[in-house]
Structures are given as C-alpha cells and as structure tokens.
Motif scaffolding. Structure first.
Motif, PDB file in Angstrom:
ATOM      1  N   UNK A 126     -14.968  18.790  13.481  1.00 29.43           N
ATOM      2  CA  UNK A 126     -14.676  20.209  13.655  1.00 29.43           C
ATOM      3  C   UNK A 126     -13.844  20.810  12.523  1.00 29.43           C
ATOM      4  N   UNK A 127     -13.341  19.994  11.610  1.00 27.00           N
ATOM      5  CA  UNK A 127     -12.589  20.560  10.498  1.00 27.00           C
ATOM      6  C   UNK A 127     -13.196  20.111   9.184  1.00 27.00           C
ATOM      7  N   UNK A 128     -13.115  20.964   8.206  1.00 25.20           N
ATOM      8  CA  UNK A 128     -13.816  20.768   6.937  1.00 25.20           C
ATOM      9  C   UNK A 128     -13.475  19.441   6.278  1.00 25.20           C
ATOM     10  N   UNK A 129     -12.215  19.078   6.261  1.00 25.50           N
ATOM     11  CA  UNK A 129     -11.794  17.868   5.571  1.00 25.50           C
ATOM     12  C   UNK A 129     -12.375  16.599   6.140  1.00 25.50           C
ATOM     13  N   UNK A 130     -12.759  16.627   7.383  1.00 27.16           N
ATOM     14  CA  UNK A 130     -13.228  15.411   8.047  1.00 27.16           C
ATOM     15  C   UNK A 130     -14.668  15.046   7.708  1.00 27.16           C
ATOM     16  N   UNK A 131     -15.425  15.973   7.177  1.00 22.58           N
ATOM     17  CA  UNK A 131     -16.817  15.679   6.864  1.00 22.58           C
ATOM     18  C   UNK A 131     -16.944  14.545   5.853  1.00 22.58           C
ATOM     19  N   UNK A 132     -15.944  14.397   4.996  1.00 21.25           N
ATOM     20  CA  UNK A 132     -16.014  13.432   3.914  1.00 21.25           C
ATOM     21  C   UNK A 132     -15.551  12.035   4.324  1.00 21.25           C
ATOM     22  N   UNK A 133     -14.997  11.921   5.505  1.00 26.26           N
ATOM     23  CA  UNK A 133     -14.367  10.677   5.959  1.00 26.26           C
ATOM     24  C   UNK A 133     -15.324   9.890   6.834  1.00 26.26           C
ATOM     25  N   UNK A 134     -15.759   8.703   6.393  1.00 26.09           N
ATOM     26  CA  UNK A 134     -16.708   7.933   7.199  1.00 26.09           C
ATOM     27  C   UNK A 134     -16.151   7.529   8.556  1.00 26.09           C
ATOM     28  N   UNK A 135     -14.847   7.454   8.670  1.00 26.68           N
ATOM     29  CA  UNK A 135     -14.238   7.074   9.953  1.00 26.68           C
ATOM     30  C   UNK A 135     -14.404   8.145  11.019  1.00 26.68           C
ATOM     31  N   UNK A 136     -14.799   9.357  10.614  1.00 26.19           N
ATOM     32  CA  UNK A 136     -15.002  10.437  11.579  1.00 26.19           C
ATOM     33  C   UNK A 136     -16.393  10.400  12.214  1.00 26.19           C
ATOM     34  N   UNK A 137     -17.234   9.487  11.727  1.00 28.28           N
ATOM     35  CA  UNK A 137     -18.603   9.389  12.228  1.00 28.28           C
ATOM     36  C   UNK A 137     -18.709   8.193  13.175  1.00 28.28           C
ATOM     37  N   UNK A 138     -19.133   8.446  14.396  1.00 23.51           N
ATOM     38  CA  UNK A 138     -19.161   7.393  15.407  1.00 23.51           C
ATOM     39  C   UNK A 138     -20.488   6.643  15.464  1.00 23.51           C
ATOM     40  N   UNK A 139     -21.558   7.287  15.022  1.00 30.42           N
ATOM     41  CA  UNK A 139     -22.890   6.695  15.167  1.00 30.42           C
ATOM     42  C   UNK A 139     -23.565   6.603  13.806  1.00 30.42           C
ATOM     43  N   UNK A 140     -24.092   5.413  13.520  1.00 27.25           N
ATOM     44  CA  UNK A 140     -24.670   5.130  12.209  1.00 27.25           C
ATOM     45  C   UNK A 140     -26.077   4.555  12.347  1.00 27.25           C
ATOM     46  N   UNK A 141     -26.927   4.906  11.383  1.00 29.31           N
ATOM     47  CA  UNK A 141     -28.229   4.303  11.300  1.00 29.31           C
ATOM     48  C   UNK A 141     -28.169   2.980  10.562  1.00 29.31           C
ATOM     49  N   UNK A 142     -29.320   2.337  10.427  1.00 26.79           N
ATOM     50  CA  UNK A 142     -29.412   1.030   9.778  1.00 26.79           C
ATOM     51  C   UNK A 142     -29.502   1.142   8.264  1.00 26.79           C
ATOM     52  N   UNK A 143     -29.804   2.321   7.768  1.00 27.10           N
ATOM     53  CA  UNK A 143     -29.869   2.520   6.329  1.00 27.10           C
ATOM     54  C   UNK A 143     -31.280   2.415   5.789  1.00 27.10           C
ATOM     55  N   UNK A 144     -31.497   3.071   4.657  1.00 24.69           N
ATOM     56  CA  UNK A 144     -32.778   3.000   3.966  1.00 24.69           C
ATOM     57  C   UNK A 144     -32.509   2.843   2.471  1.00 24.69           C
ATOM     58  N   UNK A 145     -33.246   1.953   1.850  1.00 26.49           N
ATOM     59  CA  UNK A 145     -32.995   1.627   0.442  1.00 26.49           C
ATOM     60  C   UNK A 145     -33.629   2.673  -0.468  1.00 26.49           C
ATOM     61  N   UNK A 146     -32.839   3.135  -1.412  1.00 31.74           N
ATOM     62  CA  UNK A 146     -33.333   4.017  -2.471  1.00 31.74           C
ATOM     63  C   UNK A 146     -33.091   3.310  -3.803  1.00 31.74           C
ATOM     64  N   UNK A 147     -34.151   3.120  -4.560  1.00 29.17           N
ATOM     65  CA  UNK A 147     -34.033   2.477  -5.859  1.00 29.17           C
ATOM     66  C   UNK A 147     -34.611   3.401  -6.921  1.00 29.17           C
ATOM     67  N   UNK A 148     -33.796   3.697  -7.926  1.00 25.83           N
ATOM     68  CA  UNK A 148     -34.211   4.594  -9.001  1.00 25.83           C
ATOM     69  C   UNK A 148     -34.281   3.774 -10.288  1.00 25.83           C
ATOM     70  N   UNK A 149     -35.468   3.689 -10.847  1.00 24.35           N
ATOM     71  CA  UNK A 149     -35.654   2.915 -12.070  1.00 24.35           C
ATOM     72  C   UNK A 149     -35.498   3.813 -13.292  1.00 24.35           C
ATOM     73  N   UNK A 150     -34.998   3.212 -14.355  1.00 23.03           N
ATOM     74  CA  UNK A 150     -34.764   3.981 -15.585  1.00 23.03           C
ATOM     75  C   UNK A 150     -36.001   4.027 -16.461  1.00 23.03           C
TER      76      UNK A 150
END
Length: 126
Positions: free
Chosen positions: A102-126
């Motif tokens: 509910x406050x702007x500063x908290x959006x950046x803090x991972x501890x403010x997020x209670x539910x997480x996905x499993x993740x998806x890999x992003x690979x960028x080749x040069x």
C-alpha cells in the motif's frame, strides 16, 4: 491468496524482445500488487518492475527503465512484462510475485511479497 505462474521466457538475441506473462489463480488477484524480480548466477535477487493493484502505477529499476513495461489485466488475473532492447546482462530467472502493498517504497522490497512463482528463464545472447 494467489499462486503466480510465469511463462514466456526463452532465448533471444541482444536487442530483441520477450513478453513474460504471469497468471495468478485465486479470486483476490485484484487485491494484490504484482512485482517482477530476477536472479542471475552469482548475483542477489534484484527488483525489476512492479504494478499497483489497479494498474494505475508502475515502478521500474533504473536498469530497465525505458525498455521494460509492466501491465495487468484484472479480469484475466494476468500481469505482463514486455521486455524490449534486451541486453546480455538481462539474463536471469524472472519471478512474478504478489503482495498486499500500500505504500510506494514497499514495491521494491521482495520481503513485501508473500506469494511467488517458480520463475522463468530468460537468456539473452550477445
């Protein structure tokens, strides 16, 4: 309670684009702010982007500002991360997360997020 599930990762060349999606189960999706974080080998988890419950406010890390755009569709319980002008340093596992924020500063803090996905890999080749 929501359970985020990411999709859309893959391998792309530098300067290319990818669109990540996060589908969240649960009838209370619109009650949660949604964030994107990434974890690269040898680095700490990093905030990437976040979007408010209504979608009216978005927040970005300086490293992705102007290249990444977050959006959400509360009718479809979905949030997206459009990633343009990708760089090799964007290579990481990207996580979607939900938090009662509910406050702007908290959006950046991972501890403010209670539910997480499993993740998806992003690979960028040069």
């Amino acid at each position: 309670q929501v359970q985020p599930v990411e999709s859309g990762g893959g391998l792309v060349q530098a300067r290319g684009s990818l669109r990540l999606s996060c589908a969240a189960s649960g009838r209370t999706f619109r009650a949660y702010a949604m964030g994107w974080f990434r974890l690269a080998p040898g680095k700490e988890r990093e905030f990437v982007a976040a979007i408010s419950r209504s979608g009216g406010s978005t927040y970005y890390a300086d490293s992705v500002k102007g290249r990444f755009t977050s959006s959400r569709d509360n009718a479809k319980n979905t949030v997206h991360l459009q990633m343009n002008s990708l760089k090799p340093e964007d290579t990481a596992v990207y996580y979607c997360a939900a938090g009662a924020i509910y406050d702007t500063g908290s959006y950046y803090d991972p501890n403010q997020y209670a539910y997480w996905g499993q993740g998806t890999q992003v690979t960028v080749s040069s």
